[in-house]
Scaffold this motif. Structure first.
Motif, PDB file in Angstrom:
ATOM      1  N   MET A   1       0.814  -1.209   0.000  1.00 57.28           N
ATOM      2  CA  MET A   1       0.000   0.000   0.000  1.00 57.28           C
ATOM      3  C   MET A   1       0.850   1.263   0.000  1.00 57.28           C
ATOM      4  O   MET A   1       0.487   2.261  -0.566  1.00 57.28           O
ATOM      5  N   THR A   2       1.986   1.209   0.691  1.00 56.82           N
ATOM      6  CA  THR A   2       2.745   2.430   0.870  1.00 56.82           C
ATOM      7  C   THR A   2       3.437   2.865  -0.416  1.00 56.82           C
ATOM      8  O   THR A   2       3.668   2.048  -1.308  1.00 56.82           O
ATOM      9  N   VAL A   3       3.766   4.130  -0.539  1.00 55.32           N
ATOM     10  CA  VAL A   3       4.442   4.617  -1.731  1.00 55.32           C
ATOM     11  C   VAL A   3       5.793   5.246  -1.425  1.00 55.32           C
ATOM     12  O   VAL A   3       6.580   5.431  -2.335  1.00 55.32           O
ATOM     13  N   ALA A   4       6.086   5.566  -0.186  1.00 56.43           N
ATOM     14  CA  ALA A   4       7.395   6.157   0.107  1.00 56.43           C
ATOM     15  C   ALA A   4       7.754   6.004   1.582  1.00 56.43           C
ATOM     16  O   ALA A   4       6.908   6.182   2.457  1.00 56.43           O
ATOM     17  N   HIS A   5       9.006   5.628   1.828  1.00 54.11           N
ATOM     18  CA  HIS A   5       9.585   5.604   3.165  1.00 54.11           C
ATOM     19  C   HIS A   5      10.939   6.296   3.084  1.00 54.11           C
ATOM     20  O   HIS A   5      11.557   6.344   2.013  1.00 54.11           O
ATOM     21  N   GLY A   6      11.450   6.781   4.203  1.00 51.74           N
ATOM     22  CA  GLY A   6      12.778   7.364   4.157  1.00 51.74           C
ATOM     23  C   GLY A   6      13.400   7.566   5.515  1.00 51.74           C
ATOM     24  O   GLY A   6      12.721   7.558   6.547  1.00 51.74           O
ATOM     25  N   VAL A   7      14.716   7.740   5.499  1.00 49.16           N
ATOM     26  CA  VAL A   7      15.492   8.078   6.693  1.00 49.16           C
ATOM     27  C   VAL A   7      16.498   9.133   6.281  1.00 49.16           C
ATOM     28  O   VAL A   7      17.150   9.006   5.231  1.00 49.16           O
ATOM     29  N   VAL A   8      16.607  10.179   7.071  1.00 46.62           N
ATOM     30  CA  VAL A   8      17.631  11.201   6.862  1.00 46.62           C
ATOM     31  C   VAL A   8      18.484  11.252   8.114  1.00 46.62           C
ATOM     32  O   VAL A   8      17.985  11.546   9.212  1.00 46.62           O
ATOM     33  N   SER A   9      19.753  10.933   7.974  1.00 43.79           N
ATOM     34  CA  SER A   9      20.682  10.944   9.108  1.00 43.79           C
ATOM     35  C   SER A   9      21.406  12.281   9.142  1.00 43.79           C
ATOM     36  O   SER A   9      21.979  12.716   8.140  1.00 43.79           O
ATOM     37  N   THR A  10      21.367  12.934  10.282  1.00 42.74           N
ATOM     38  CA  THR A  10      22.020  14.244  10.397  1.00 42.74           C
ATOM     39  C   THR A  10      23.499  14.143  10.739  1.00 42.74           C
ATOM     40  O   THR A  10      24.195  15.159  10.774  1.00 42.74           O
ATOM     41  N   ASP A  11      24.003  12.916  10.982  1.00 41.74           N
ATOM     42  CA  ASP A  11      25.430  12.794  11.312  1.00 41.74           C
ATOM     43  C   ASP A  11      26.170  11.852  10.354  1.00 41.74           C
ATOM     44  O   ASP A  11      27.303  11.446  10.626  1.00 41.74           O
ATOM     45  N   GLU A  20      17.311  -1.499   4.866  1.00 42.62           N
ATOM     46  CA  GLU A  20      16.830  -2.580   4.020  1.00 42.62           C
ATOM     47  C   GLU A  20      15.940  -3.536   4.815  1.00 42.62           C
ATOM     48  O   GLU A  20      14.907  -3.999   4.330  1.00 42.62           O
ATOM     49  N   GLU A  21      16.330  -3.838   6.037  1.00 48.30           N
ATOM     50  CA  GLU A  21      15.571  -4.793   6.849  1.00 48.30           C
ATOM     51  C   GLU A  21      14.237  -4.216   7.324  1.00 48.30           C
ATOM     52  O   GLU A  21      13.292  -4.961   7.592  1.00 48.30           O
ATOM     53  N   TRP A  22      14.169  -2.883   7.414  1.00 53.93           N
ATOM     54  CA  TRP A  22      12.953  -2.240   7.912  1.00 53.93           C
ATOM     55  C   TRP A  22      11.774  -2.446   6.978  1.00 53.93           C
ATOM     56  O   TRP A  22      10.629  -2.550   7.396  1.00 53.93           O
ATOM     57  N   LEU A  23      12.044  -2.520   5.671  1.00 58.79           N
ATOM     58  CA  LEU A  23      10.981  -2.426   4.673  1.00 58.79           C
ATOM     59  C   LEU A  23      10.709  -3.763   4.007  1.00 58.79           C
ATOM     60  O   LEU A  23      11.571  -4.640   3.956  1.00 58.79           O
ATOM     61  N   PRO A  24       9.496  -3.942   3.474  1.00 58.64           N
ATOM     62  CA  PRO A  24       9.191  -5.167   2.750  1.00 58.64           C
ATOM     63  C   PRO A  24      10.048  -5.289   1.506  1.00 58.64           C
ATOM     64  O   PRO A  24      10.476  -4.295   0.926  1.00 58.64           O
ATOM     65  N   GLY A  25      10.254  -6.534   1.078  1.00 57.89           N
ATOM     66  CA  GLY A  25      11.270  -6.901   0.126  1.00 57.89           C
ATOM     67  C   GLY A  25      11.327  -6.286  -1.242  1.00 57.89           C
ATOM     68  O   GLY A  25      11.956  -5.259  -1.443  1.00 57.89           O
ATOM     69  N   THR A  26      10.703  -6.879  -2.239  1.00 59.28           N
ATOM     70  CA  THR A  26      11.064  -6.602  -3.623  1.00 59.28           C
ATOM     71  C   THR A  26      10.227  -5.525  -4.289  1.00 59.28           C
ATOM     72  O   THR A  26      10.486  -5.186  -5.444  1.00 59.28           O
ATOM     73  N   GLN A  27       9.239  -4.978  -3.605  1.00 58.61           N
ATOM     74  CA  GLN A  27       8.312  -4.073  -4.275  1.00 58.61           C
ATOM     75  C   GLN A  27       8.729  -2.611  -4.225  1.00 58.61           C
ATOM     76  O   GLN A  27       7.967  -1.740  -4.601  1.00 58.61           O
ATOM     77  N   LEU A  28       9.937  -2.329  -3.758  1.00 60.91           N
ATOM     78  CA  LEU A  28      10.353  -0.941  -3.598  1.00 60.91           C
ATOM     79  C   LEU A  28      11.627  -0.648  -4.388  1.00 60.91           C
ATOM     80  O   LEU A  28      12.503  -1.499  -4.545  1.00 60.91           O
ATOM     81  N   LEU A  29      11.711   0.577  -4.886  1.00 64.95           N
ATOM     82  CA  LEU A  29      12.931   1.094  -5.493  1.00 64.95           C
ATOM     83  C   LEU A  29      13.662   1.901  -4.435  1.00 64.95           C
ATOM     84  O   LEU A  29      13.068   2.747  -3.770  1.00 64.95           O
ATOM     85  N   ARG A  30      14.958   1.644  -4.297  1.00 61.71           N
ATOM     86  CA  ARG A  30      15.697   2.246  -3.193  1.00 61.71           C
ATOM     87  C   ARG A  30      16.814   3.163  -3.691  1.00 61.71           C
ATOM     88  O   ARG A  30      17.478   2.880  -4.678  1.00 61.71           O
ATOM     89  N   TYR A  31      17.011   4.258  -2.931  1.00 64.46           N
ATOM     90  CA  TYR A  31      18.142   5.153  -3.152  1.00 64.46           C
ATOM     91  C   TYR A  31      18.778   5.373  -1.780  1.00 64.46           C
ATOM     92  O   TYR A  31      18.098   5.773  -0.822  1.00 64.46           O
ATOM     93  N   THR A  32      20.075   5.077  -1.658  1.00 68.39           N
ATOM     94  CA  THR A  32      20.713   5.197  -0.342  1.00 68.39           C
ATOM     95  C   THR A  32      22.092   5.827  -0.461  1.00 68.39           C
ATOM     96  O   THR A  32      22.835   5.583  -1.406  1.00 68.39           O
TER      97      THR A  32
END
Length: 630
Positions: A1-11, A20-32
């Motif tokens: 159902m979801t369309v976007a997740h993210g993390v921004v690290s300030t340090d 990678e472990e936080w999110l469900p497997g193959t249905q997402l495109l990732r940029y890290t």
């Protein structure tokens, strides 16, 4: 159902493995990177992405165009060209003028923008917050966000629990107000804002570029009808493409009928439980409009199964049943490329958001009188909210006290759960839909947006601006949408409204009397009975009778009762007693449906249970248990 997740690290210490472990497997495109990680769905229609050597952006939703001010001060509107995606359109404007373009932008979206040169990550929301994003800050300063609040507690660095006061508000109003949510430390980004994370400075700042300001125009009602009809037709014409097939969620009322009046060709989808008066009216409308008609037949099982089908629905807004089309996704997407609905017409252009008094008719019930009820103080506004609350639950908090501590004056402005309004008038007229998550139909809107390219024309800026200039008396004592149908397709306006028995072209007083006479006739004089006690002649099942006809609340409590016992709300025995009272003639539909929604949410099991049976990641995380004495 979801369309976007993210993390921004300030340090700069972002752990990509954890992401990678936080999110469900193959249905997402990732940029890290070491500082930013974003994952988006692979659905073709959203989100869109764009990038240059130093800037990358993701746009969730859609941008339609922008307003342009000429050198002579004249204003014009430019639609987004088809060869540019929404993200490409925004990126080109950002590189030309920075964030200044957001003030001109028209669309229903949230924009994520990572500017590596300026060392800045920004989350930009549209005017009404039509695509909410939920966020929290971890102990090490990282920002974790998602379009689906259900996922945030699954992140191992997110420490949260149910907030008793805001959970109480959700149980009472079936929505959360402003930026608040029932999860401690988790909020929504404000509408009309740019929230910037400056990475080198490890700081977060928010700039608001827009908020609603009510300014009524001294124009005739006929002027508003002509202006509204012209703008509405323009909005429809700009969005449709000759090589696409479009669908309309069609009722027997006026809002979706207006969309059909503005379209040359469409497929009409009508959801109902049997061929009742509402369905027969929708069929008549579709036939006259030349639209192909499809009945999406629901029934009791469809409603009850929504408890499991919609568990991961992405908000604390509305009930489990309110992603109404979620069980018909294949039937809709197989037939059309885009979908229209009439959502938010009532909030913006009818008397729904203008307070009006109700008059008791004794044993016959009550009726709303189409005159404005004056709200002159914040206390009176709080009284107005409390009148519609479902607050028959034993809770550790007091609802009035919660509202009084979250709705207050700050100088000349008013703060409502973290969102600023310029005046009490703005709050009264637009507090029910600004931000859009203040309206419990957000869950419907979000599910439609997830399914396929979708639009509610009433949320276009050009119509929002018109709403902000329309005198309240026109909302209460006239039928703007019905008269616009008459302008665009007079034949459709002749068909009686399913809830009034009167054509849309008839004067408002006749429609008003017809609606209440039909309601009284149905309740007290009609000998016609539907096939089942929970069926009606309208667009919805009778949930009061559905609860009495099927024991699904008992089944939910058998599976999830332990969660109720661990929550800051009523325990399982109290809910069973409430259900028994309902079955014995009381009406606790609002309380029961909201409780069932909470109990079946994955986030509830994650927060309140020692073991989660539906962990979407397969990774075990630390749980936070709510102390009932908090």
């Amino acid at each position: 159902m979801t369309v976007a997740h993210g993390v921004v690290s300030t340090d700069g210490s972002l752990d990509q493995k954890v992401f990678e472990e936080w999110l469900p497997g193959t249905q997402l495109l990732r940029y890290t990177t070491d500082e930013v990680a974003v994952a988006t769905s692979q659905r073709s229609h959203q989100p869109t992405t764009a990038e240059t050597d130093s800037v990358r952006c993701w746009l969730i939703g859609e941008v339609y165009g922008r307003s342009v001010t000429g050198r002579d001060g004249s204003e014009a509107y430019r639609a987004r060209l088809d060869h540019l995606t929404s993200a490409e359109f925004c990126l080109s404007l950002y590189e030309r003028s920075g964030f200044a373009f957001l003030e001109e932008l028209n669309g229903n979206y949230t924009l994520l923008l990572y500017d590596e040169t300026r060392r800045r990550f920004a989350i930009c929301t549209d005017r009404f917050g039509t695509v909410p994003i939920y966020w929290t800050q971890t102990d090490d300063g990282a920002i974790v966000f998602s379009t689906n609040i259900q996922y945030l507690p699954f992140h191992p660095a997110v420490d949260t629990a149910y907030h008793p006061a805001y959970l109480h508000e959700y149980l009472a109003f079936r929505c959360t107000f402003g930026v608040r949510t029932p999860l401690e430390g988790v909020e929504k980004f404000e509408p009309g804002t740019i929230t910037s994370v400056v990475l080198d400075e490890r700081s977060i700042g928010t700039d608001q570029y827009w908020r609603p300001h009510y300014q009524p125009r001294d124009e005739s009602f006929e002027w508003f009808v002509e202006e509204f009809a012209a703008r509405f037709q323009t909005v429809i014409d700009e969005w449709v493409r000759d090589d696409h097939e479009y669908g309309v969620l069609l009722s027997g009322g006026r809002d979706s009928r207006l969309i059909l009046a503005a379209l040359d060709d469409a497929t009409a989808f009508h959801m109902n439980d049997w061929i009742n008066r509402e369905a027969r009216t929708a069929i008549q409308i579709a036939l006259l409009a030349g639209a192909e008609f499809h009945l999406l037949e629901r029934g009791a099982a469809y409603r009850i199964q929504a408890l499991k089908r919609n568990r991961w629905a992405d908000s604390f807004n509305g009930w489990f049943s309110q992603p109404y089309t979620s069980g018909f996704e294949a039937e809709i997407t197989d037939r059309v490329d885009g979908l229209f609905s009439g959502l938010y017409s009532d909030s913006l252009f009818s008397g729904y958001s203008v307070p009006s008094p109700r008059v008791s008719l004794g044993p016959l019930g009550s009726m709303a009188v189409p005159i404005e009820r004056s709200i002159e103080t914040i206390d009176e506004y709080i009284d107005l909210l409390l009148e519609r609350a479902h607050d028959n639950l034993e809770m550790p908090t007091d609802l009035r006290t919660i509202l009084e501590s979250n709705i207050y004056r700050d100088g000349d402005r008013i703060i409502h759960h973290g969102v600023t309004y310029e005046s009490l008038e703005d709050l009264v007229y637009y507090g029910s839909c600004y931000p859009l998550s203040n309206d419990d139909d957000m869950r419907v809107h979000s599910d439609l947006r997830r399914m396929l390219p979708y639009r509610s024309p009433f949320l276009d800026n050009r119509l929002l601006d018109l709403s902000l200039s329309m005198p309240p008396r026109y909302r209460l004592q006239r039928d703007l949408v019905g008269q616009a149908v008459t302008r665009l397709d007079p034949s459709l306006a002749v068909i009686p409204h399913a809830s009034t028995g009167v054509g849309l072209s008839r004067p408002f007083p006749i429609q008003y009397v017809g609606e209440h006479l039909l309601e009284l006739w149905q309740k007290h004089l009609s000998t016609r009975s539907p096939p089942e006690p929970y069926m009606t002649d309208g667009p919805w099942l009778d949930d009061v009778e559905l609860l009495r006809s099927f024991e699904f609340p008992t089944e939910v409590l058998s599976e999830y009762g332990r969660l109720a016992d661990a929550s800051p709300g009523p325990d399982a025995n109290a809910i069973r007693e409430l259900y028994r009272a309902h079955c014995n003639g009381e009406n606790y539909t609002g309380e029961l449906y909201t409780l069932l929604t909470v109990l079946t949410m994955p986030v509830t099991e994650q927060l309140l249970d020692g073991e989660l049976h539906s962990n979407p990641t397969g990774v075990r995380h630390q749980r936070t248990v709510v102390d009932e004495d908090d």
